[in-house]
Design an enzyme around this catalytic site. Structure first.
Site, PDB file in Angstrom:
ATOM      1  N   CYS A   1       1.036  -1.265  -0.345  1.00 23.31           N
ATOM      2  CA  CYS A   1       0.140  -0.336   0.398  1.00 23.31           C
ATOM      3  C   CYS A   1       0.949   1.188   0.100  1.00 23.31           C
ATOM      4  O   CYS A   1       1.748   1.313   0.623  1.00 23.31           O
ATOM      5  CB  CYS A   1      -0.679  -0.256   1.145  1.00 23.31           C
ATOM      6  SG  CYS A   1      -1.768  -1.571   0.996  1.00 23.31           S
TER       7      CYS A   1
ATOM      8  N   ARG B   1       0.927   2.070  -5.863  1.00 22.59           N
ATOM      9  CA  ARG B   1       2.133   0.671  -4.958  1.00 22.59           C
ATOM     10  C   ARG B   1       0.605  -0.216  -4.373  1.00 22.59           C
ATOM     11  O   ARG B   1       0.744  -1.083  -4.129  1.00 22.59           O
ATOM     12  CB  ARG B   1       2.085   1.974  -3.853  1.00 22.59           C
ATOM     13  CG  ARG B   1       3.616   2.247  -4.009  1.00 22.59           C
ATOM     14  CD  ARG B   1       3.918   3.232  -2.387  1.00 22.59           C
ATOM     15  NE  ARG B   1       4.466   2.023  -1.239  1.00 22.59           N
ATOM     16  CZ  ARG B   1       5.177   1.622  -1.553  1.00 22.59           C
ATOM     17  NH1 ARG B   1       6.724   2.275  -2.073  1.00 22.59           N
ATOM     18  NH2 ARG B   1       5.241   0.218  -0.898  1.00 22.59           N
TER      19      ARG B   1
ATOM     20  N   TRP C   1      -3.913  -1.644  -1.584  1.00 23.98           N
ATOM     21  CA  TRP C   1      -3.456  -3.198  -1.754  1.00 23.98           C
ATOM     22  C   TRP C   1      -4.292  -4.268  -1.325  1.00 23.98           C
ATOM     23  O   TRP C   1      -3.588  -4.884  -0.808  1.00 23.98           O
ATOM     24  CB  TRP C   1      -2.377  -3.499  -2.983  1.00 23.98           C
ATOM     25  CG  TRP C   1      -1.862  -4.460  -3.640  1.00 23.98           C
ATOM     26  CD1 TRP C   1      -1.978  -4.624  -5.102  1.00 23.98           C
ATOM     27  CD2 TRP C   1      -1.480  -5.851  -3.319  1.00 23.98           C
ATOM     28  NE1 TRP C   1      -2.422  -5.761  -5.474  1.00 23.98           N
ATOM     29  CE2 TRP C   1      -1.915  -6.360  -4.714  1.00 23.98           C
ATOM     30  CE3 TRP C   1      -1.427  -6.725  -2.088  1.00 23.98           C
ATOM     31  CZ2 TRP C   1      -0.946  -7.866  -4.769  1.00 23.98           C
ATOM     32  CZ3 TRP C   1      -0.857  -7.832  -2.613  1.00 23.98           C
ATOM     33  CH2 TRP C   1      -0.875  -8.567  -3.411  1.00 23.98           C
TER      34      TRP C   1
ATOM     35  N   ASN D   1       0.768   0.158   6.044  1.00 26.12           N
ATOM     36  CA  ASN D   1       1.271  -0.943   5.157  1.00 26.12           C
ATOM     37  C   ASN D   1       2.003  -2.145   5.657  1.00 26.12           C
ATOM     38  O   ASN D   1       3.500  -2.138   5.973  1.00 26.12           O
ATOM     39  CB  ASN D   1       2.634  -0.158   3.968  1.00 26.12           C
ATOM     40  CG  ASN D   1       2.660  -0.920   3.713  1.00 26.12           C
ATOM     41  OD1 ASN D   1       2.429  -2.149   2.477  1.00 26.12           O
ATOM     42  ND2 ASN D   1       4.276  -0.631   2.602  1.00 26.12           N
ATOM     43  N   GLY D   2       1.561  -3.664   5.283  1.00 26.94           N
ATOM     44  CA  GLY D   2       2.645  -4.772   5.280  1.00 26.94           C
ATOM     45  C   GLY D   2       1.482  -5.637   5.397  1.00 26.94           C
ATOM     46  O   GLY D   2       0.363  -5.790   4.994  1.00 26.94           O
TER      47      GLY D   2
ATOM     48  N   GLU E   1      11.384 -10.989 -20.823  1.00 26.97           N
ATOM     49  CA  GLU E   1      11.098  -9.635 -20.829  1.00 26.97           C
ATOM     50  C   GLU E   1       9.600  -9.676 -21.153  1.00 26.97           C
ATOM     51  O   GLU E   1       8.541  -8.458 -20.472  1.00 26.97           O
ATOM     52  CB  GLU E   1      11.508  -8.669 -20.377  1.00 26.97           C
ATOM     53  CG  GLU E   1      11.541  -7.578 -20.210  1.00 26.97           C
ATOM     54  CD  GLU E   1      11.241  -7.217 -18.637  1.00 26.97           C
ATOM     55  OE1 GLU E   1      11.094  -7.866 -18.229  1.00 26.97           O
ATOM     56  OE2 GLU E   1      10.530  -5.380 -19.198  1.00 26.97           O
TER      57      GLU E   1
ATOM     58  N   LYS F   1       5.679  -8.054 -20.036  1.00 26.28           N
ATOM     59  CA  LYS F   1       4.833  -6.981 -19.858  1.00 26.28           C
ATOM     60  C   LYS F   1       3.555  -7.245 -20.546  1.00 26.28           C
ATOM     61  O   LYS F   1       3.016  -6.407 -20.366  1.00 26.28           O
ATOM     62  CB  LYS F   1       5.964  -6.124 -21.488  1.00 26.28           C
ATOM     63  CG  LYS F   1       7.017  -4.787 -20.871  1.00 26.28           C
ATOM     64  CD  LYS F   1       7.312  -4.418 -19.643  1.00 26.28           C
ATOM     65  CE  LYS F   1       7.102  -4.569 -18.412  1.00 26.28           C
ATOM     66  NZ  LYS F   1       7.899  -5.065 -17.783  1.00 26.28           N
TER      67      LYS F   1
ATOM     68  N   GLU G   1       1.062  -8.297 -18.191  1.00 25.02           N
ATOM     69  CA  GLU G   1       1.277  -7.981 -17.265  1.00 25.02           C
ATOM     70  C   GLU G   1      -0.446  -6.863 -17.328  1.00 25.02           C
ATOM     71  O   GLU G   1      -0.751  -6.476 -15.991  1.00 25.02           O
ATOM     72  CB  GLU G   1       2.379  -7.241 -16.218  1.00 25.02           C
ATOM     73  CG  GLU G   1       3.166  -6.697 -16.461  1.00 25.02           C
ATOM     74  CD  GLU G   1       3.905  -6.321 -15.758  1.00 25.02           C
ATOM     75  OE1 GLU G   1       3.768  -5.659 -14.528  1.00 25.02           O
ATOM     76  OE2 GLU G   1       4.921  -5.846 -15.985  1.00 25.02           O
TER      77      GLU G   1
ATOM     78  N   HIS H   1       9.890 -29.818 -29.306  1.00 27.36           N
ATOM     79  CA  HIS H   1       9.895 -30.506 -27.571  1.00 27.36           C
ATOM     80  C   HIS H   1       8.467 -30.764 -27.246  1.00 27.36           C
ATOM     81  O   HIS H   1       9.165 -31.150 -26.458  1.00 27.36           O
ATOM     82  CB  HIS H   1      11.114 -30.214 -26.902  1.00 27.36           C
ATOM     83  CG  HIS H   1      12.221 -31.087 -27.885  1.00 27.36           C
ATOM     84  ND1 HIS H   1      12.935 -32.144 -28.421  1.00 27.36           N
ATOM     85  CD2 HIS H   1      13.058 -29.572 -28.355  1.00 27.36           C
ATOM     86  CE1 HIS H   1      13.917 -31.623 -28.801  1.00 27.36           C
ATOM     87  NE2 HIS H   1      14.270 -30.599 -29.195  1.00 27.36           N
TER      88      HIS H   1
ATOM     89  N   LYS I   1       3.365  -2.095  -7.572  1.00 26.15           N
ATOM     90  CA  LYS I   1       4.886  -1.816  -8.085  1.00 26.15           C
ATOM     91  C   LYS I   1       5.719  -1.778  -6.950  1.00 26.15           C
ATOM     92  O   LYS I   1       5.719  -2.634  -7.433  1.00 26.15           O
ATOM     93  CB  LYS I   1       4.697  -0.159  -7.738  1.00 26.15           C
ATOM     94  CG  LYS I   1       5.829   0.644  -8.259  1.00 26.15           C
ATOM     95  CD  LYS I   1       6.250   0.306  -9.981  1.00 26.15           C
ATOM     96  CE  LYS I   1       7.697   0.511 -10.350  1.00 26.15           C
ATOM     97  NZ  LYS I   1       8.032   0.127 -11.759  1.00 26.15           N
TER      98      LYS I   1
END
Ligand code: AGP
Length: 606
Positions: A2, A27, A75, A99-100, A479, A483, A486, A502, A601
């Site tokens: 958060c 965040r 979040w 936050n945590g 990568e 991208k 997400e 294979h 983030k």
């Protein structure tokens, strides 16, 4: 992960809190809230809602003149996205944001008999109720008692009823930065972007201390009551760096910032065309006698590390193990004092990466972190740190942080090559000279922003896509796939081009988009053969290569050309196309590339 903010000063705080929360939204953005002392009566008001900061702004009073308040953008970790679960949480005399993760919140409910006081599903409200249970009028004693009972990670900003104008903060692992100015008062936040326009000087709130914020003072004390002098730092960027500057999204702005970010990251580390880390206080001895390397990170940071690992292993024969931080933490660390451990993290707060660093340090003191946020936990706990200078990266999808991480890995590779004798001085100078052409090469890609939007229109209806390549292209494929996934929610899988047959080639069906990367001349013909194999089975192939043109329709449907450059540095041109493909696919699907669903983030929870 958060975002939290607190302010007590001489200005009306509401809009400062809301503007700061808007900058912290990356965040966490599923709900938001503020709490403030309405006046000097000590009464605390709360405004909170599920939704964005803009939704919160809509329910805040225009006539609110309060000068002391806290704010939060969430979040969700415990409990769904509801108004009740939004922060701040107010229980009795205590109102706080957090936050945590409180791991023992069920035990706290039992120990303090809190069940009847709770109206939400969150661990945070349990923390607020525990603080309230321990509050007998002395905030400091209350905080000491309560944090000694809490297991887990936290950054708290706390207001106590009848203590108008005061905010109390304490943290364990979760980040908090703070600043005090005579003019504007005391500020605290998850990161500096929230109050950068009020102070470029800031300090990291030391863990397991209590910070007392007032309009005219800010003090920090340890749990024994001893005053702690904060260590102030200064940043060289300003508020515009944390704004969109006319771009529609932070992500596209940050894609375009890459040439400048790379220039800033390399310019002080090159002397006479040779790598030089003197200004970073990184001694050459760190790179001498290295028998093996381990690179530890998460997500995009890991893919950047992987790009460097491939270069180091192939050019200099040093064995390099690339580890997912959340896996490394629970495996036996096979390291010796001659192992060089590189930890990569944009935020410097990713909990898995931080804990992996701590584990690695039990085996070797040769730990070097590549971090973008000054003074962050990983930067402070590694033996050495090589800061990247991307500036604040607000979009959840990492772009400029990735490319500066890769270029930092390349600087380290050059130093390792020179130190090990695998690189002659002349070879090293040539490598570094090519590196210095990268910003211009990337700028050309950005200036000729090919009509990617039309190209991706075909992809927006895809359910599945593949990114294929060999060598560095395979690492870039990882990568590129992330991208796309997400921010557009299209399933994408990166695959070694030679491995497809294979088994996985069974998934290639008519029209499935395949992004084929063929920039590596050493394996070009092999990749073209692999591309023909998928094309023959109906794939819609978008080829990224250095060819001036492709006339054979059996190779691809669309060809995206990148200017010729040394194989090792092709990643910097090709990645711009991968980023743009993801960005335009995202907006083509009506998604928000800056705040993709379910993500945040910085992953400061496990
Ligand atoms: C990448 O676009 C994501 N934002 C994510 O994979 C990120 O790279 C990862 O969480 C690591 O974050 P860090 O670099 O801050 O440690």
């Amino acid at each position: 992960m958060c975002g939290i903010i607190g302010l007590t000063g001489h200005n009306p705080s509401q809009n400062i809190l809301l503007d700061g929360l808007a900058r912290l939204e990356y965040r966490g953005y599923d709900s938001a809230g503020i709490a403030f002392f309405r006046d000097n009566s000590g009464h605390i008001s709360v405004r909170k809602t599920a939704g964005k900061v803009s939704d919160l702004r809509a329910i805040c009073d225009d006539d609110n003149t309060s000068t002391c308040g806290i704010g939060h953008s969430r979040w969700a970790t415990h409990g769904g996205v509801t108004n009740a679960n939004a922060h701040p949480h107010k229980v009795g005399n205590v109102t706080l944001v957090h936050n945590g993760i409180i791991e023992n919140y069920h035990d706290l409910i039992k120990e303090f008999n809190l069940q009847d006081k709770l109206v939400s599903e969150t661990d945070t409200e349990v923390a607020a109720a525990t603080f309230d249970a321990n509050y007998d009028g002395d905030p400091i004693e209350c905080i000491k008692k309560t944090v000694s009972k809490i297991h887990g990670t936290f950054a708290f900003c706390i207001m106590f009823k009848n203590r108008p104008g005061e905010i109390y903060c304490t943290r364990r692992v979760s980040p908090l930065v703070a600043a005090f100015t005579e003019k504007d008062g005391s500020f605290v936040a998850s990161d500096l972007t929230a109050f950068i326009e009020y102070s470029k000087q800031f300090f990291i709130v030391p863990e397991d201390t209590i910070m007392i914020m007032k309009a005219d003072s800010m003090t920090v004390q340890d749990m024994d009551g001893k005053e702690v002098t904060p260590e102030y730092m200064t940043v060289d960027w300003d508020v515009t760096a944390a704004q969109k500057d006319g771009y529609p999204h932070y992500m596209i702005k940050e894609i375009h910032e890459q040439p400048a970010a790379i220039k800033r990251t390399i310019m002080t580390r090159i002397k006479d065309d040779l790598p030089d880390f003197t200004e970073d206080n990184i001694p050459d001895s760190l790179f001498e006698g290295v028998t093996d390397m381990t690179i530890i990170a998460c997500g995009t940071a890991m893919y950047a590390g992987n790009m460097g690992a491939s270069l180091i292993q192939n050019k200099f024969g040093i064995p390099v193990n690339v580890c997912i931080a959340s896996e490394f933490r629970y495996e036996r660390p096979v390291l010796s004092e001659n192992s060089l451990v590189i930890v990569v993290s944009q935020s410097g707060e990713t909990i898995d990466t931080l804990e992996a660093l701590r584990l690695a340090k039990t085996k070797t003191q040769r730990t070097l972190s590549l971090v973008n946020v000054k003074g962050s936990s990983i930067a402070r706990e590694s033996n050495y740190v090589l800061y990247t200078h991307a500036g604040p990266e607000i979009a959840v999808a990492s772009t400029k942080a990735y490319t500066v991480q890769v270029v930092a890995m390349y600087l380290i590779a050059a130093k390792l090559g020179l130190t090990s004798g695998e690189f002659t001085e002349a070879e090293c100078k040539k490598f570094i000279q090519t590196m210095q052409t990268v910003p211009e090469a990337m700028q050309k890609m950005l200036d000729n922003e090919q009509d990617i939007e039309n190209l991706t229109r075909r992809m927006t209806n895809a359910e599945h896509t593949f990114y294929i390549g060999r060598g560095q292209d395979y690492r870039l494929a990882m990568e590129g796939a992330l991208k796309l996934k997400e921010i557009s929610y299209i399933h994408a899988e990166a695959y070694a081009a030679g491995e497809l047959k294979h088994g996985t080639i069974a998934l290639i069906s008519e029209g499935i988009p395949v992004i084929a990367l063929a920039t590596q001349q050493s394996v070009y013909s092999k990749v073209i053969s692999n591309i023909r194999e998928v094309k023959a089975r109906g794939a819609y192939v978008i080829l990224i290569s250095m060819d001036d043109e492709i006339t054979d329709p059996s190779i691809c449907d669309v060809h995206l050309n990148i200017p010729k450059i040394d194989d090792d540095f092709a990643v910097f041109e090709a990645v711009v196309l991968c980023q743009m493909i993801a960005y335009y696919a995202s907006i083509g699907k009506g998604c928000n590339p800056d705040q993709p669903r379910n993500l945040a983030k910085s992953v400061t929870v496990e």
